[in-house]
Design a protein around this motif. Structure first.
Motif, short mmCIF file in Angstrom:
data_model
loop_
_atom_site.label_atom_id
_atom_site.label_comp_id
_atom_site.label_asym_id
_atom_site.label_seq_id
_atom_site.Cartn_x
_atom_site.Cartn_y
_atom_site.Cartn_z
N ASP A 266 0.11 5.65 26.55
CA ASP A 266 1.54 5.27 26.04
C ASP A 266 2.13 4.15 26.73
N ASN A 267 1.21 3.71 27.59
CA ASN A 267 1.94 2.52 28.61
C ASN A 267 0.90 1.07 27.75
N VAL A 268 1.63 -0.01 27.25
CA VAL A 268 0.91 -0.82 26.93
C VAL A 268 0.11 -1.66 27.81
N LYS A 269 0.58 -1.70 28.90
CA LYS A 269 -0.22 -2.41 29.94
C LYS A 269 -1.70 -1.66 30.23
N VAL A 270 -1.85 -0.59 30.13
CA VAL A 270 -3.14 0.16 30.23
C VAL A 270 -4.05 -0.07 28.97
N ARG A 271 -3.35 -0.28 27.83
CA ARG A 271 -4.10 -0.69 26.66
C ARG A 271 -4.47 -2.08 26.68
N GLN A 272 -3.83 -2.99 27.17
CA GLN A 272 -3.86 -4.27 27.14
C GLN A 272 -4.99 -4.37 28.32
N ALA A 273 -5.04 -3.54 29.27
CA ALA A 273 -5.86 -3.90 30.24
C ALA A 273 -7.34 -3.45 29.91
N ILE A 421 -6.94 11.50 8.11
CA ILE A 421 -7.73 10.65 8.61
C ILE A 421 -7.36 9.35 7.87
N TRP A 422 -7.33 8.36 8.72
CA TRP A 422 -7.11 6.82 8.32
C TRP A 422 -5.44 6.61 7.74
N SER A 423 -4.66 7.37 8.40
CA SER A 423 -3.47 7.39 8.42
C SER A 423 -3.02 6.74 9.54
N ASN A 424 -1.61 6.63 10.03
CA ASN A 424 -1.31 6.09 11.31
C ASN A 424 -1.61 7.13 12.37
N THR A 425 -3.07 7.36 12.63
CA THR A 425 -3.47 8.17 13.71
C THR A 425 -3.18 7.74 15.00
N GLN A 426 -2.88 6.58 15.30
CA GLN A 426 -2.38 6.12 16.69
C GLN A 426 -1.24 6.66 17.07
N GLN A 427 -0.27 7.09 16.13
CA GLN A 427 1.09 7.38 16.28
C GLN A 427 1.95 6.31 16.83
N TYR A 428 1.57 5.03 16.31
CA TYR A 428 2.07 3.91 16.53
C TYR A 428 3.35 3.70 15.94
N SER A 429 4.51 3.34 16.70
CA SER A 429 5.78 3.35 15.96
C SER A 429 6.47 1.86 16.67
N ASN A 430 6.84 1.02 15.88
CA ASN A 430 7.62 -0.06 16.31
C ASN A 430 8.64 -0.62 15.17
N VAL A 460 1.74 -6.54 16.68
CA VAL A 460 0.58 -5.61 16.71
C VAL A 460 -0.23 -5.81 17.92
N VAL A 461 -0.97 -7.19 17.76
CA VAL A 461 -2.14 -7.25 18.77
C VAL A 461 -1.43 -7.40 20.28
N GLY A 462 -0.29 -7.68 20.40
CA GLY A 462 0.28 -7.75 21.67
C GLY A 462 0.71 -6.29 22.17
N ASP A 463 1.01 -5.28 21.08
CA ASP A 463 1.58 -4.08 21.42
C ASP A 463 0.14 -3.18 21.78
N ALA A 464 -0.95 -3.76 21.18
CA ALA A 464 -2.22 -3.30 21.49
C ALA A 464 -2.46 -1.63 21.18
N PRO A 465 -2.09 -1.08 20.12
CA PRO A 465 -2.35 0.19 19.69
C PRO A 465 -3.87 0.32 19.46
N ILE A 466 -4.52 -0.77 18.99
CA ILE A 466 -5.66 -0.99 18.55
C ILE A 466 -6.22 -2.12 19.04
N LEU A 467 -7.38 -2.27 19.51
CA LEU A 467 -8.25 -3.40 20.00
C LEU A 467 -9.38 -3.86 19.01
N TYR A 468 -9.14 -5.23 18.26
CA TYR A 468 -10.05 -5.62 17.28
C TYR A 468 -11.08 -6.19 17.74
N LEU A 469 -12.41 -5.46 17.18
CA LEU A 469 -13.38 -5.87 17.83
C LEU A 469 -14.35 -7.09 16.93
N SER A 470 -14.54 -6.61 15.55
CA SER A 470 -15.35 -7.34 14.47
C SER A 470 -15.15 -6.97 13.21
#
Length: 503
Positions: A266-273, A421-430, A460-470
């Protein structure tokens, strides 16, 4: 099967997909879309440059206020039972899709469909809906015959397994898990099309046998290959070519998703790290074999609405450690900060299992102890993720052409739907993300729309609920004497009008 030596233009396709049925109006996914787009026609088609082309609709107009789209249908289209295709069938099909298709946002603004005559359908909207044009593609809007599918509950209609459409090929036979047979529809409304006389899709339960069959020449074409070792193997096979052209609108992105309501994620810095701790160059070159392209955000980079002006999360262990320290996740005497688990979609080797194993050693370098949790099958994985029983998971999610169709579902607060499944399973809210997506969904000016999506992607990329790979390196393997490949933005999930043998 030496198809090229046969007088008939016959094609044997190998597939690992087992369609539940063939009605693309009520079922998403490529397992249904590939055969459905051969059997059913749609109002529009798309070329390789995202340009709409006439199909069942020979022309169309959008009203100045964006609240009505008028389709003018061809006069000579018939269903495979000889019944003419009319505007009533278009109206009926749109209603079926609205009520039954899992992509609820796709046609949500449609309020009614007027049918002033047999060849005119007017789609009325509650507000401008630029996604409607892509939603009229073969993979998303098959036009069903009302007189066949209008009887009884659509989900139980026997025609779902013995379909009647107006597309280039008519259904002949299906043995579930074994094969599907289609034949050319001689009264297809486009002169000279299709060029093939017959398509047989042979289903393989073992992916290794599927690749071996292509290598030996037992099948003529493979679609939606994503295994990088399989792609590399077939590139070396005699008489076989492999291409990754086409299919841009499907927009399959491989990513790592967090449970953002669970500490410490729930801490954006952990996700970014964690993002900075991943060596994406190693992932792309070694794990994905150089076959996959970088994904920088939630919109596939081949889309005209994508931007690369986002945080790249360049590999930086020192930055990762600093962010973890700032988040209060300090190391203990053994150098450990915390433990976590990673899940992955079962059966997905390189971008799933191998990625997860790589992350175990990689995150240990910054003090994170990672446990790789396997699932015995897809339903188990889906149940875990959709019930929020996870820390981080690998996932692969499709854009499906327009962000309104395939992207919004992952990020809208309103789409946090337990058990889906494939809804907002990250429970991300902004709140700003919700606002941007709502504005972009009704913006008809492409430049303004792209600007709204650019801000969305940056947030969204800054909030990092998801890390995009390829992206997923979906490829098509085929015998060298096969031409007219389906390389539009929908790839094999588009009508195979021009496929043919050269000898």
């Amino acid at each position: 099967m030496a198809t090229s030596a046969m007088a008939q233009q016959s094609l044997l396709v190998g597939s690992g997909e087992v369609p539940r049925h063939f009605n693309g109006a009520i079922q998403s996914g490529i397992a249904t879309a590939m055969p459905s787009t051969q059997i059913f026609a749609s109002p529009l088609m798309y070329d390789e440059n995202w340009n709409a082309q006439p199909y069942l609709a020979k022309s169309w107009e959008v009203s100045e206020d964006g609240l009505a789209v008028t389709l003018h249908l061809v006069e000579n289209a018939t269903f495979h039972d000889g019944t003419p295709v009319t505007s009533e069938d278009v109206a009926f099909s749109i209603g079926v899709i609205q009520e039954n298709h899992p992509f609820k946002t796709m046609l949500a603004p449609v309020t009614s469909v007027d049918t002033p005559d047999a060849t005119t359908a007017i789609i009325n909207l509650a507000h401008p809906h630029p996604a409607l044009m892509l939603a009229m593609s073969p993979a998303l809007m098959p036009i069903l015959p009302k007189h066949i599918y209008g009887e009884g509950p659509i989900q139980q209609n026997p025609a779902n397994l013995a379909p009647i459409g107006s597309g280039p090929f008519k259904f002949v036979e299906y043995r579930q898990g074994e094969y599907l047979k289609l034949e050319k529809y001689d009264d297809f409304f486009i002169d000279g099309k299709p060029m093939l006389d017959e398509i047989i899709v042979q289903i393989f339960s073992d992916p290794a046998n599927l690749v071996l069959a292509m290598e030996r020449g037992d099948v003529d074409m493979l679609t939606y290959m994503a295994g990088v070792r399989d792609i590399a193997r077939l590139q070396k096979a005699d008489g076989i070519s492999v291409t990754n052209e086409g299919g841009d609108s499907i927009g399959a992105i491989n990513w790592l998703a967090f449970n953002t309501k669970k500490a410490p994620f729930d801490n954006v810095k952990v996700r970014q790290a964690i993002g900075y701790a991943i060596n994406k160059e190693f992932y792309l070159k070694r794990i994905m074999g150089g076959f996959a392209d970088d994904a920088m955000g939630p919109i596939t980079m081949t889309s005209p609405l994508a931007t690369d002006e986002v945080e790249a999360y360049a590999f930086d262990l020192a930055k990762a450690e600093a962010l973890l320290d700032e988040a209060g996740m300090t190391k203990d005497a053994d150098g450990k900060r915390f433990s976590m688990t990673v899940d992955y979609i079962p059966g997905f080797v390189e971008g799933g299992r191998n990625l997860a194993e790589y992350l175990r050693s990689q995150l240990k370098q910054v003090g994170i102890e990672l446990d790789v949790r396997t699932s015995p099958d897809f339903p188990t994985w889906a149940q875990r993720i959709s019930s929020y029983d996870f820390d981080m998971t690998q996932d692969a999610v499709f854009n499906w052409g327009d962000p309104v169709i395939g992207v919004n579902r992952t990020y809208m607060t309103s789409n946090i739907r337990p058990g889906v499944i494939w809804s907002n399973t990250q429970q991300y809210s902004n709140a700003r993300v919700d606002e941007l997506l709502e504005q972009a969904a009704i913006e008809t000016d492409l430049t303004k729309r792209a600007a709204l999506y650019k801000e969305f992607q940056q947030i969204v990329v800054g909030d990092a609920p998801i890390l995009y790979l390829s992206d997923l390196p979906y490829s098509l393997a085929y015998k060298d004497t096969l031409e007219g490949l389906p390389t539009t933005i929908w790839g094999p999930a588009s009508p195979w009008l021009d496929l043919h043998w050269t000898e």
